[in-house]
Motif scaffolding. Structure first.
Motif, PDB file in Angstrom:
ATOM      1  N   VAL A 213       0.858  -1.178   0.000  1.00 40.27           N
ATOM      2  CA  VAL A 213       0.000   0.000   0.000  1.00 40.27           C
ATOM      3  C   VAL A 213       0.894   1.228   0.000  1.00 40.27           C
ATOM      4  CG1 VAL A 213      -1.755   1.317   1.262  1.00 40.27           C
ATOM      5  CG2 VAL A 213      -1.859  -1.194   1.220  1.00 40.27           C
ATOM      6  N   LEU A 214       0.643   2.159  -0.912  1.00 40.66           N
ATOM      7  CA  LEU A 214       1.421   3.392  -1.016  1.00 40.66           C
ATOM      8  C   LEU A 214       0.523   4.549  -0.600  1.00 40.66           C
ATOM      9  CD1 LEU A 214       4.143   4.594  -1.903  1.00 40.66           C
ATOM     10  CD2 LEU A 214       3.226   4.727  -4.229  1.00 40.66           C
ATOM     11  N   VAL A 215       0.993   5.347   0.360  1.00 43.65           N
ATOM     12  CA  VAL A 215       0.208   6.456   0.901  1.00 43.65           C
ATOM     13  C   VAL A 215       0.939   7.761   0.625  1.00 43.65           C
ATOM     14  CG1 VAL A 215      -0.848   7.440   2.957  1.00 43.65           C
ATOM     15  CG2 VAL A 215      -0.711   4.957   2.714  1.00 43.65           C
ATOM     16  N   LEU A 216       0.243   8.714  -0.010  1.00 42.56           N
ATOM     17  CA  LEU A 216       0.828  10.019  -0.308  1.00 42.56           C
ATOM     18  C   LEU A 216      -0.048  11.098   0.295  1.00 42.56           C
ATOM     19  CD1 LEU A 216       0.975   8.131  -3.191  1.00 42.56           C
ATOM     20  CD2 LEU A 216       2.672   9.905  -3.641  1.00 42.56           C
ATOM     21  N   ASP A 217       0.523  11.870   1.198  1.00 36.22           N
ATOM     22  CA  ASP A 217      -0.220  12.941   1.862  1.00 36.22           C
ATOM     23  C   ASP A 217       0.165  14.276   1.247  1.00 36.22           C
ATOM     24  OD1 ASP A 217      -1.755  14.453   3.564  1.00 36.22           O
ATOM     25  OD2 ASP A 217      -0.382  14.286   5.265  1.00 36.22           O
ATOM     26  N   GLU A 218      -0.575  14.685   0.217  1.00 35.52           N
ATOM     27  CA  GLU A 218      -0.317  15.942  -0.497  1.00 35.52           C
ATOM     28  C   GLU A 218       1.133  16.040  -0.961  1.00 35.52           C
ATOM     29  OE1 GLU A 218      -1.968  19.468   1.138  1.00 35.52           O
ATOM     30  OE2 GLU A 218      -3.792  18.489   1.836  1.00 35.52           O
ATOM     31  N   ALA A 219       1.664  14.929  -1.432  1.00 37.64           N
ATOM     32  CA  ALA A 219       3.061  14.891  -1.867  1.00 37.64           C
ATOM     33  C   ALA A 219       3.318  15.758  -3.086  1.00 37.64           C
ATOM     34  CB  ALA A 219       3.463  13.443  -2.162  1.00 37.64           C
ATOM     35  N   ASP A 220       2.249  16.148  -3.798  1.00 43.07           N
ATOM     36  CA  ASP A 220       2.409  16.954  -4.999  1.00 43.07           C
ATOM     37  C   ASP A 220       2.133  18.444  -4.773  1.00 43.07           C
ATOM     38  OD1 ASP A 220      -0.244  16.416  -4.419  1.00 43.07           O
ATOM     39  OD2 ASP A 220      -0.885  16.273  -6.506  1.00 43.07           O
ATOM     40  N   SER A 221       1.942  18.849  -3.527  1.00 43.46           N
ATOM     41  CA  SER A 221       1.467  20.210  -3.248  1.00 43.46           C
ATOM     42  C   SER A 221       2.459  21.311  -3.604  1.00 43.46           C
ATOM     43  CB  SER A 221       1.100  20.337  -1.761  1.00 43.46           C
ATOM     44  OG  SER A 221      -0.047  19.574  -1.479  1.00 43.46           O
ATOM     45  N   HIS A 222       3.747  21.051  -3.456  1.00 45.97           N
ATOM     46  CA  HIS A 222       4.740  22.121  -3.626  1.00 45.97           C
ATOM     47  C   HIS A 222       5.712  21.824  -4.768  1.00 45.97           C
ATOM     48  CE1 HIS A 222       3.173  23.501   0.206  1.00 45.97           C
ATOM     49  NE2 HIS A 222       3.446  22.317   0.727  1.00 45.97           N
ATOM     50  N   LEU A 223       5.263  21.034  -5.741  1.00 46.84           N
ATOM     51  CA  LEU A 223       6.151  20.622  -6.820  1.00 46.84           C
ATOM     52  C   LEU A 223       5.866  21.385  -8.103  1.00 46.84           C
ATOM     53  CD1 LEU A 223       6.015  16.733  -6.333  1.00 46.84           C
ATOM     54  CD2 LEU A 223       7.592  18.384  -5.291  1.00 46.84           C
ATOM     55  N   ASP A 224       6.902  21.588  -8.904  1.00 42.70           N
ATOM     56  CA  ASP A 224       6.694  22.155 -10.230  1.00 42.70           C
ATOM     57  C   ASP A 224       5.999  21.117 -11.103  1.00 42.70           C
ATOM     58  OD1 ASP A 224       8.804  20.666 -12.039  1.00 42.70           O
ATOM     59  OD2 ASP A 224       9.853  21.182 -10.189  1.00 42.70           O
ATOM     60  N   GLY A 225       5.501  21.542 -12.242  1.00 40.92           N
ATOM     61  CA  GLY A 225       4.706  20.673 -13.087  1.00 40.92           C
ATOM     62  C   GLY A 225       5.440  19.426 -13.546  1.00 40.92           C
ATOM     63  N   VAL A 226       6.706  19.567 -13.898  1.00 38.72           N
ATOM     64  CA  VAL A 226       7.480  18.431 -14.405  1.00 38.72           C
ATOM     65  C   VAL A 226       7.679  17.388 -13.313  1.00 38.72           C
ATOM     66  CG1 VAL A 226       9.729  17.707 -15.296  1.00 38.72           C
ATOM     67  CG2 VAL A 226       8.642  19.788 -16.175  1.00 38.72           C
ATOM     68  N   THR A 227       8.046  17.849 -12.104  1.00 40.43           N
ATOM     69  CA  THR A 227       8.276  16.916 -11.003  1.00 40.43           C
ATOM     70  C   THR A 227       6.975  16.264 -10.561  1.00 40.43           C
ATOM     71  OG1 THR A 227      10.125  18.291 -10.249  1.00 40.43           O
ATOM     72  CG2 THR A 227       9.289  16.657  -8.703  1.00 40.43           C
ATOM     73  N   ALA A 228       5.899  17.047 -10.511  1.00 37.01           N
ATOM     74  CA  ALA A 228       4.598  16.493 -10.133  1.00 37.01           C
ATOM     75  C   ALA A 228       4.166  15.414 -11.116  1.00 37.01           C
ATOM     76  CB  ALA A 228       3.556  17.602 -10.062  1.00 37.01           C
ATOM     77  N   GLU A 229       4.417  15.631 -12.392  1.00 36.27           N
ATOM     78  CA  GLU A 229       4.060  14.630 -13.404  1.00 36.27           C
ATOM     79  C   GLU A 229       4.898  13.371 -13.230  1.00 36.27           C
ATOM     80  OE1 GLU A 229       2.261  12.520 -16.164  1.00 36.27           O
ATOM     81  OE2 GLU A 229       1.566  14.466 -15.410  1.00 36.27           O
ATOM     82  N   ARG A 230       6.156  13.536 -12.853  1.00 36.61           N
ATOM     83  CA  ARG A 230       7.003  12.366 -12.622  1.00 36.61           C
ATOM     84  C   ARG A 230       6.479  11.558 -11.435  1.00 36.61           C
ATOM     85  NH1 ARG A 230      13.465  12.842 -11.742  1.00 36.61           N
ATOM     86  NH2 ARG A 230      13.176  14.199 -13.558  1.00 36.61           N
ATOM     87  N   VAL A 231       6.074  12.250 -10.378  1.00 34.46           N
ATOM     88  CA  VAL A 231       5.501  11.559  -9.227  1.00 34.46           C
ATOM     89  C   VAL A 231       4.259  10.784  -9.641  1.00 34.46           C
ATOM     90  CG1 VAL A 231       4.339  11.889  -7.002  1.00 34.46           C
ATOM     91  CG2 VAL A 231       6.444  13.147  -7.514  1.00 34.46           C
ATOM     92  N   ARG A 232       3.383  11.408 -10.418  1.00 31.58           N
ATOM     93  CA  ARG A 232       2.159  10.734 -10.855  1.00 31.58           C
ATOM     94  C   ARG A 232       2.474   9.492 -11.691  1.00 31.58           C
ATOM     95  NH1 ARG A 232       0.161  16.151 -10.965  1.00 31.58           N
ATOM     96  NH2 ARG A 232       0.820  16.514 -13.113  1.00 31.58           N
ATOM     97  N   ARG A 233       3.478   9.601 -12.547  1.00 37.38           N
ATOM     98  CA  ARG A 233       3.844   8.456 -13.391  1.00 37.38           C
ATOM     99  C   ARG A 233       4.353   7.296 -12.546  1.00 37.38           C
ATOM    100  NH1 ARG A 233       8.445   6.574 -14.738  1.00 37.38           N
ATOM    101  NH2 ARG A 233       9.584   8.452 -14.124  1.00 37.38           N
ATOM    102  N   VAL A 234       5.220   7.605 -11.585  1.00 37.09           N
ATOM    103  CA  VAL A 234       5.770   6.554 -10.720  1.00 37.09           C
ATOM    104  C   VAL A 234       4.662   5.882  -9.925  1.00 37.09           C
ATOM    105  CG1 VAL A 234       7.274   6.101  -8.740  1.00 37.09           C
ATOM    106  CG2 VAL A 234       8.056   7.614 -10.580  1.00 37.09           C
ATOM    107  N   VAL A 235       3.744   6.684  -9.405  1.00 35.13           N
ATOM    108  CA  VAL A 235       2.636   6.133  -8.620  1.00 35.13           C
ATOM    109  C   VAL A 235       1.760   5.235  -9.482  1.00 35.13           C
ATOM    110  CG1 VAL A 235       0.516   6.733  -7.388  1.00 35.13           C
ATOM    111  CG2 VAL A 235       2.628   7.989  -6.934  1.00 35.13           C
ATOM    112  N   GLN A 236       1.470   5.671 -10.708  1.00 38.89           N
ATOM    113  CA  GLN A 236       0.625   4.878 -11.603  1.00 38.89           C
ATOM    114  C   GLN A 236       1.276   3.545 -11.947  1.00 38.89           C
ATOM    115  OE1 GLN A 236      -2.647   6.342 -11.332  1.00 38.89           O
ATOM    116  NE2 GLN A 236      -2.600   5.201 -13.225  1.00 38.89           N
TER     117      GLN A 236
END
Length: 223
Positions: A142-165
């Motif tokens: 189980v992977l839990v993310l608590d607003e992990a994308d709140s303070h990221l630029d668009g490129v980094t946030a997209e990378r996080v989303r890709r890894v999570v997916q």
């Protein structure tokens, strides 16, 4: 399956909730209990009353990876390699296996070049990626993310989303302030005053929130 029964903890009041979905978005106003719910589900906090079961087991018996909103508060080691290696080392895995897991997690997140770096020298986005790699290094169920994308630029946030997916985790619990991200989830929990006010598919939940600020911007444009 995530099953919550008669949960009472601080402001949380969740009598009964069963969710059988992989990507679960947790949304709602500030102070609604989102972080507290994630903390209980991840095993960081034990509930005052009631129970939480992940995959039929208590959180303490499940491999859970956690990524918080502020990496500076959760990163424990001074070197990137050691931070990512923490989980396999705590499990007393052999050094070659630990090294394999560290390099694999760093490769998935795209930060092999940071393994020898000191964490205080990293940018905020880089620290977030290190925290994600550390969470993934333990092959979490189980992977839990608590607003992990709140303070990221668009490129980094997209990378996080890709890894999570692409994660092999059976469940992803993602608390996010981005309704466009929440709209891509399999299931959405909308929380208010410690209660789950709406839950279901994105279509079901956001149809009840269309006149609020929680309706996805992309849906307003494209629908």
């Amino acid at each position: 399956m995530i099953r919550i029964t008669d949960l009472r903890h601080r402001l949380l009041d969740v009598p009964d909730l069963a969710v059988d979905a992989r990507h679960i978005a947790v949304i709602g106003p500030n102070g609604s209990g989102k972080t507290t719910l994630l903390s209980v589900c991840s095993g960081i906090e034990a509930p005052e009353a009631g129970s939480v079961r992940l995959l039929g087991r208590p959180p303490s018996a499940v491999k859970v990876g956690w990524v918080g909103e502020f990496p500076d508060r959760t990163l424990l080691f001074s070197r990137v390699y050691d931070e990512i290696a923490a989980t396999p080392r705590f499990r007393h895995l052999p050094c070659p296996e630990t090294d394999r897991m560290v390099r694999a997690a760093a490769g998935v997140v795209g930060i092999p070049h940071l393994l020898g770096k000191k964490i205080p020298a990293l940018s905020g986005g880089e620290k977030a990626l290190v925290a994600l790699a550390a969470a993934c290094a333990g092959d979490p169920e189980v992977l839990v993310l608590d607003e992990a994308d709140s303070h990221l630029d668009g490129v980094t946030a997209e990378r996080v989303r890709r890894v999570v997916q692409e994660s092999a985790a059976a469940h992803v619990l993602w608390c996010t302030q981005s309704m466009d991200v929440a709209a891509t989830a399999d299931y959405v929990l909308f929380m208010e005053n410690g209660r789950v006010r709406h839950h279901g598919t994105p279509e079901e939940v956001f149809s009840a929130l269309e006149e609020t600020c929680f309706y996805p911007t992309i849906w307003r444009v494209c629908r």
